[in-house]
Design a protein around this motif. Structure first.
Motif, PDB file in Angstrom:
ATOM      1  N   TRP A   1      13.492  20.494  30.626  1.00 40.53           N
ATOM      2  CA  TRP A   1      13.080  19.202  31.178  1.00 40.53           C
ATOM      3  C   TRP A   1      12.535  18.258  30.105  1.00 40.53           C
ATOM      4  O   TRP A   1      12.886  17.069  30.068  1.00 40.53           O
ATOM      5  CB  TRP A   1      12.060  19.396  32.287  1.00 40.53           C
ATOM      6  N   ASP A   2      11.701  18.757  29.227  1.00 37.75           N
ATOM      7  CA  ASP A   2      11.148  17.893  28.171  1.00 37.75           C
ATOM      8  C   ASP A   2      12.260  17.313  27.300  1.00 37.75           C
ATOM      9  O   ASP A   2      12.202  16.143  26.889  1.00 37.75           O
ATOM     10  CB  ASP A   2      10.149  18.663  27.300  1.00 37.75           C
TER      11      ASP A   2
ATOM     12  N   HIS B   1      12.773   7.502  35.334  1.00 33.83           N
ATOM     13  CA  HIS B   1      12.685   6.068  35.066  1.00 33.83           C
ATOM     14  C   HIS B   1      11.890   5.305  36.120  1.00 33.83           C
ATOM     15  O   HIS B   1      11.250   4.298  35.798  1.00 33.83           O
ATOM     16  CB  HIS B   1      14.090   5.462  34.980  1.00 33.83           C
ATOM     17  N   TYR B   2      11.921   5.789  37.379  1.00 31.64           N
ATOM     18  CA  TYR B   2      11.332   4.995  38.465  1.00 31.64           C
ATOM     19  C   TYR B   2      10.359   5.765  39.347  1.00 31.64           C
ATOM     20  O   TYR B   2       9.837   5.202  40.317  1.00 31.64           O
ATOM     21  CB  TYR B   2      12.455   4.413  39.335  1.00 31.64           C
ATOM     22  N   GLY B   3      10.122   7.047  39.046  1.00 29.26           N
ATOM     23  CA  GLY B   3       9.157   7.825  39.811  1.00 29.26           C
ATOM     24  C   GLY B   3       9.606   8.165  41.217  1.00 29.26           C
ATOM     25  O   GLY B   3       8.776   8.481  42.075  1.00 29.26           O
ATOM     26  N   ILE B   4      10.915   8.130  41.485  1.00 29.58           N
ATOM     27  CA  ILE B   4      11.431   8.403  42.829  1.00 29.58           C
ATOM     28  C   ILE B   4      11.591   9.915  43.007  1.00 29.58           C
ATOM     29  O   ILE B   4      12.301  10.565  42.234  1.00 29.58           O
ATOM     30  CB  ILE B   4      12.776   7.691  43.054  1.00 29.58           C
TER      31      ILE B   4
ATOM     32  N   LEU C   1      14.448  23.719  41.799  1.00 31.04           N
ATOM     33  CA  LEU C   1      13.239  23.817  40.982  1.00 31.04           C
ATOM     34  C   LEU C   1      12.586  22.447  40.864  1.00 31.04           C
ATOM     35  O   LEU C   1      13.250  21.419  40.898  1.00 31.04           O
ATOM     36  CB  LEU C   1      13.579  24.322  39.582  1.00 31.04           C
ATOM     37  N   GLU C   2      11.261  22.435  40.715  1.00 25.27           N
ATOM     38  CA  GLU C   2      10.586  21.196  40.368  1.00 25.27           C
ATOM     39  C   GLU C   2      11.026  20.801  38.955  1.00 25.27           C
ATOM     40  O   GLU C   2      11.288  21.661  38.110  1.00 25.27           O
ATOM     41  CB  GLU C   2       9.075  21.376  40.422  1.00 25.27           C
ATOM     42  N   TYR C   3      11.096  19.510  38.698  1.00 26.28           N
ATOM     43  CA  TYR C   3      11.581  19.064  37.397  1.00 26.28           C
ATOM     44  C   TYR C   3      10.812  19.720  36.248  1.00 26.28           C
ATOM     45  O   TYR C   3      11.402  20.193  35.272  1.00 26.28           O
ATOM     46  CB  TYR C   3      11.464  17.545  37.277  1.00 26.28           C
ATOM     47  N   GLU C   4       9.497  19.755  36.362  1.00 21.13           N
ATOM     48  CA  GLU C   4       8.673  20.263  35.267  1.00 21.13           C
ATOM     49  C   GLU C   4       8.799  21.770  35.072  1.00 21.13           C
ATOM     50  O   GLU C   4       8.341  22.307  34.053  1.00 21.13           O
ATOM     51  CB  GLU C   4       7.203  19.887  35.511  1.00 21.13           C
TER      52      GLU C   4
ATOM     53  N   ALA D   1      21.431  12.300  38.287  1.00 22.76           N
ATOM     54  CA  ALA D   1      21.021  11.064  38.948  1.00 22.76           C
ATOM     55  C   ALA D   1      19.628  11.208  39.542  1.00 22.76           C
ATOM     56  O   ALA D   1      18.787  10.305  39.433  1.00 22.76           O
ATOM     57  CB  ALA D   1      22.031  10.690  40.033  1.00 22.76           C
ATOM     58  N   GLN D   2      19.364  12.325  40.178  1.00 26.58           N
ATOM     59  CA  GLN D   2      18.030  12.551  40.733  1.00 26.58           C
ATOM     60  C   GLN D   2      16.982  12.569  39.625  1.00 26.58           C
ATOM     61  O   GLN D   2      15.905  11.964  39.746  1.00 26.58           O
ATOM     62  CB  GLN D   2      18.004  13.866  41.510  1.00 26.58           C
ATOM     63  N   ALA D   3      17.303  13.252  38.527  1.00 25.15           N
ATOM     64  CA  ALA D   3      16.371  13.331  37.401  1.00 25.15           C
ATOM     65  C   ALA D   3      16.124  11.957  36.798  1.00 25.15           C
ATOM     66  O   ALA D   3      14.988  11.602  36.443  1.00 25.15           O
ATOM     67  CB  ALA D   3      16.910  14.293  36.344  1.00 25.15           C
TER      68      ALA D   3
END
Length: 310
Positions: free
Chosen positions: A121-122, A152-155, A113-116, A145-147
């Motif tokens: 997620w919130d 934090h870094y937009g990766i 799933l996309e994070y949002e 870790a991916q989240a």
């Protein structure tokens, strides 16, 4: 290391049978020492299995640890009983005014799933933002870790052509960094994921350092420049049969799943899986607790805003 738990946590009896020193609340009350306060945000569906795995991984230093389990309030767990959650877990609202020496954010079976799109997620974003001022060092695992890298870094994460599933060889980088102290040049770790974070994207962020990677499984271990954020792309806490149970589960569901790589002797799923990653998993957790949590915090309970000037 004595791990302090609630008296009737089911994992406590199993750990004691493994000769792991688990201290209940009654005995801990008579100890006049500064224990480490570690919060574990457990996002895995089989929460009791994950509790056991992480507590086992935290049990290999002489440091006393008091563990607080945290569950999201914005997602209804379907694989863990409500009575277990009510008895042994707190919500973010329960802990948000506390400070913790360390925080662990586990993986979760939501990476496709996309994070949002994820219902909690919130809430996870609130926890990760809160960790900047209320936690000394945070260990992010797999999807966690991916989240964390995304928040934090937009990766971004990227879908894989097929599930990365099995036990893979990794090479150590930047050996002088204490987090990988005691590691062999090559070590093994389990992976179970449908997505990846790419090395090229990580290398664009000056604050991040890659500490271990695999030719087959990609980047495994990343740390930011002050050690307050550590990202582990696999599951060093898994026990011998975790990948086996996932494999059998997916086969029964008719899902496309290959044999776990480098796992069964002769690739025969009727044989006992090889346990090849336990020692390095223990070293990783011990190094995190010792060098990035215990050695960094003062004896008196700390005010993180004063330490970091925020």
């Amino acid at each position: 290391m004595p791990i302090k738990t609630q008296n009737d946590l089911p994992a406590k009896e199993i750990l004691e049978r493994e000769n792991i020193f688990v201290m209940d609340e009654n005995r801990a009350m008579h100890q006049n020492i500064r224990q480490l306060e570690i919060a574990i945000v457990n996002l895995m569906p089989l929460k009791e299995d994950t509790e056991l795995q992480i507590l086992r991984s935290l049990s290999n230093t002489p440091i006393q640890v008091n563990v607080t389990f945290v569950a999201t309030s914005t997602h209804e767990a379907t694989h863990t009983s409500l009575s277990h959650l009510n008895q042994f877990y707190q919500t973010f609202d329960d802990i948000k005014n506390r400070n913790f020496d360390g925080l662990i954010i586990t993986g979760a079976p939501v990476e496709q799933l996309e994070y949002e799109e994820i219902d909690y997620w919130d809430e996870i974003c609130q926890i990760m933002e809160w960790s900047k001022t209320h936690v000394f060092s945070t260990l992010h695992l797999c999807w966690g870790a991916q989240a964390g890298l995304y928040y934090h870094y937009g990766i971004p994460k990227h879908m894989l052509a097929k599930k990365k599933f099995g036990v893979y060889a990794h090479k150590v980088k930047n050996r002088k960094i204490p987090l990988v102290r005691g590691f062999d040049d090559v070590f093994y770790a389990p992976h179970s994921r449908h997505t990846e974070v790419r090395k090229a994207d990580i290398e664009k962020v000056d604050k991040l350092t890659i500490l271990a990677e695999s030719d087959e499984a990609g980047v495994f271990l990343i740390m930011n420049d002050d050690g307050r954020q550590i990202f582990v792309m696999g599951h060093p806490e898994y026990d011998r049969y975790t990948l086996h149970n996932e494999y059998i589960r997916d086969k029964k569901k008719g899902l496309p799943i290959d044999l776990p790589v480098n796992y069964y002797p002769d690739d025969d799923d009727t044989q006992r899986p090889l346990l090849q990653w336990r020692s390095h998993g223990n070293i990783l957790y011990s190094n995190w607790l010792n060098y990035y949590v215990y050695q960094g915090v003062p004896y008196e309970f700390i005010n993180y805003n004063e330490i970091y000037g925020k």
